[in-house]
Motif scaffolding. Structure first.
Motif, PDB file in Angstrom:
ATOM      1  N   GLU A 136     -10.476   6.368   1.822  1.00  0.00           N
ATOM      2  CA  GLU A 136      -9.614   7.021   1.293  1.00  0.00           C
ATOM      3  C   GLU A 136     -10.072   6.535  -0.506  1.00  0.00           C
ATOM      4  N   GLU A 173       1.358   4.197  -2.924  1.00  0.00           N
ATOM      5  CA  GLU A 173       0.774   5.548  -2.845  1.00  0.00           C
ATOM      6  C   GLU A 173       2.004   6.134  -3.382  1.00  0.00           C
ATOM      7  N   LYS A 199       0.742  -1.210  -0.220  1.00  0.00           N
ATOM      8  CA  LYS A 199       0.073  -0.252  -0.305  1.00  0.00           C
ATOM      9  C   LYS A 199       1.074   1.247  -0.345  1.00  0.00           C
ATOM     10  N   LYS A 200       1.947   1.030   1.307  1.00  0.00           N
ATOM     11  CA  LYS A 200       2.481   2.393   1.046  1.00  0.00           C
ATOM     12  C   LYS A 200       3.518   2.519  -0.429  1.00  0.00           C
ATOM     13  N   LEU A 245      -4.332  -0.552  -5.465  1.00  0.00           N
ATOM     14  CA  LEU A 245      -4.925   0.140  -4.593  1.00  0.00           C
ATOM     15  C   LEU A 245      -5.959   0.149  -3.696  1.00  0.00           C
ATOM     16  N   ALA A 263      -6.630  -0.829   0.182  1.00  0.00           N
ATOM     17  CA  ALA A 263      -7.374   0.600   0.657  1.00  0.00           C
ATOM     18  C   ALA A 263      -7.450   0.350   1.623  1.00  0.00           C
ATOM     19  N   HIS A 275      -9.348   8.253  -4.107  1.00  0.00           N
ATOM     20  CA  HIS A 275      -8.933   7.304  -5.169  1.00  0.00           C
ATOM     21  C   HIS A 275     -10.047   7.235  -6.774  1.00  0.00           C
TER      22      HIS A 275
END
Length: 478
Positions: free
Chosen positions: A142, A116, A112-113, A134, A138, A146
């Motif tokens: 969030e 992003e 995920k990081k 994602l 996520a 997106h």
């Protein structure tokens, strides 16, 4: 290379290396040839050298990481991908490749990081693929941001295939936000466009399924089988896509005596072509009157594939769902093979296929009516084999597996002549590589959500099926 003339390409690359042993492009070319031939150890040798002499190119590094994964060296793959990102911090593809590694091995937070961070790079074709991953991992809080980014990207894409991925991602977003009508609209758009890329109809496969039933008939199964001295139990998980094969495999391979070669195509890619060439007849007729020595050679091809994958367990799983088409061949080569047939509620399965992006341009992946034709053919063929080799086949319901995991895994293990081991229920703690569409879901404990998540779309599923029936009726009316 484009024409798959690998021998000619290899000769030319090696001729270049005779002139200059450090030509990075030629080394990369030989590495790519070795990947095509699945000679990953040799590929690693060439690609390492290519990376030294092509320090500004990322593709050889991506290929090297892929090879390390194939030979069971994820630590080396991770090192290569992290190094790639360190020298290409503003390259979205570098972020995407590393995020895929994290997803495949179950490091969801790291993935995920990385995704992003990748979306902060200049946007390109890979951006929509990052968003598609994602939006599935996520937090719901969030998803709105997106959604906005997906809609912006959609306006910039002229490529229809990129739009397909964007529509699937938008559908996933709205589904998780419980905007079910909007989700359906986007999934419908994605399916409609992708269906245009398909160059055949599922109905074109039906004569082939009919041939299978005709050839692998009662007389075929009455013939005496070879006595096969095998050191392992060949096991096949078959059925329709999205019926839980990844979950079942992940649970079974936690057992101390069970391993897997994944969704392996050795039967159709190597054994069938060998027999067709040898007999000068097509499949399934190439299985007529095979000698024991010919069958032994085919078994050797399968065993060599297992060795290549470094699997040495008592039970070896091949989880390619489409192997239901190969059960006659499997029984002929391995009369003691274990076949686990996974089933699932049709509407739930159809919706799961309809709402997920399959890269292959096959009509039953992007049309519920086409999928219905495929599902009926699979059901008929499995009923045929169940009638002839019931001792070899264990039918397992996906719903039963979710409702009663302990009981159903115990039954499955009994079928494989193995005793229950509690770690089979702790599959989500494992960090082995998973590359299917379910790779994020199987990193969590069993959820019963799939039993009902399709239900808000039932009216849409019924409408699509009814529309297909009406269209077909109108086409055949006088």
């Amino acid at each position: 290379m484009e024409e798959n003339k690998l021998r000619e390409a290899e000769f030319m690359f090696k001729a270049i290396l005779k002139e200059n042993n450090n030509n990075g492009s030629a080394l990369f070319g030989l590495g790519r040839i070795c990947i095509r031939l699945e000679d990953f150890d040799s590929a690693i040798y060439y690609l390492r050298r290519a990376c030294e002499h092509l320090p500004k190119m990322l593709d050889p590094l991506f290929a090297l990481a892929h090879c390390f994964n194939q030979v069971g060296s994820p630590v080396d793959a991770k090192t290569v991908l992290e190094y790639t990102l360190s020298i290409a911090k503003h390259n979205a593809q570098a972020h995407y490749e590393l995020s895929q590694f994290y997803l495949d091995y179950g490091f969801i937070d790291n993935a995920k990081k990385t995704l992003e961070q990748g979306l902060k790079c200049p946007y390109g074709p890979v951006s929509v693929f990052m968003l598609n991953e994602l939006v599935q991992i996520a937090p719901v809080s969030e998803l709105e941001q997106h959604l906005q980014l997906l809609e912006q990207l959609l306006d910039t894409y002229d490529n229809e295939r990129l739009k397909v991925v964007a529509y699937y991602a938008l559908g996933k977003c709205h589904h998780r936000l419980k905007n079910h009508d909007q989700a359906f609209d986007f999934f419908q758009l994605a399916n409609d466009i992708q269906l245009q890329f398909c160059d055949f109809k599922t109905s074109a496969m039906l004569p082939f399924f009919h041939k299978l039933k005709q050839h692998f008939n009662e007389d075929f199964f009455k013939k005496p089988t070879d006595k096969v001295a095998s050191t392992f139990t060949p096991t096949f998980i078959v059925g329709l896509p999205r019926t839980g094969s990844t979950l079942l495999e992940q649970m079974l391979v936690q057992h101390s005596n069970i391993g897997s070669i994944g969704e392996n195509t050795i039967l159709s890619d190597a054994i069938v072509p060998f027999l067709e060439k040898r007999s000068e007849t097509s499949y399934p007729y190439c299985f007529d009157n095979l000698s024991t020595s010919t069958k032994d050679y085919c078994r050797t091809l399968y065993v060599e594939e297992i060795k290549k994958r470094r699997v040495g367990d008592e039970v070896v799983i091949n989880k390619l769902p489409a192997n239901f088409q190969n059960l006659g061949m499997i029984y002929s080569l391995f009369p003691e093979a274990r076949i686990i047939h996974l089933t699932r509620n049709f509407k739930a399965t159809a919706w799961s296929v309809f709402s997920n992006h399959f890269a292959a341009d096959e009509p039953y992946f992007c049309s519920i009516s086409e999928f219905e034709t495929y599902a009926q053919a699979e059901q008929n063929l499995m009923a045929h084999f169940n009638n002839h080799i019931p001792r070899n086949i264990f039918t397992l319901s996906y719903e039963a597996l979710l409702e009663h995991p302990n009981k159903m895994i115990t039954k499955t293990l009994n079928f494989l002549n193995q005793k229950f081991e509690p770690q089979c229920l702790e599959y989500y703690k494992d960090r082995r590589s998973i590359t299917t569409l379910s790779k994020a879901q199987v990193r969590k404990p069993i959820s019963k959500a799939p039993l009902t998540s399709w239900q808000p779309y039932e009216k849409h599923i019924i409408a699509l099926l009814n529309h297909a029936d009406e269209t077909q009726t109108n086409q055949v009316s006088p």
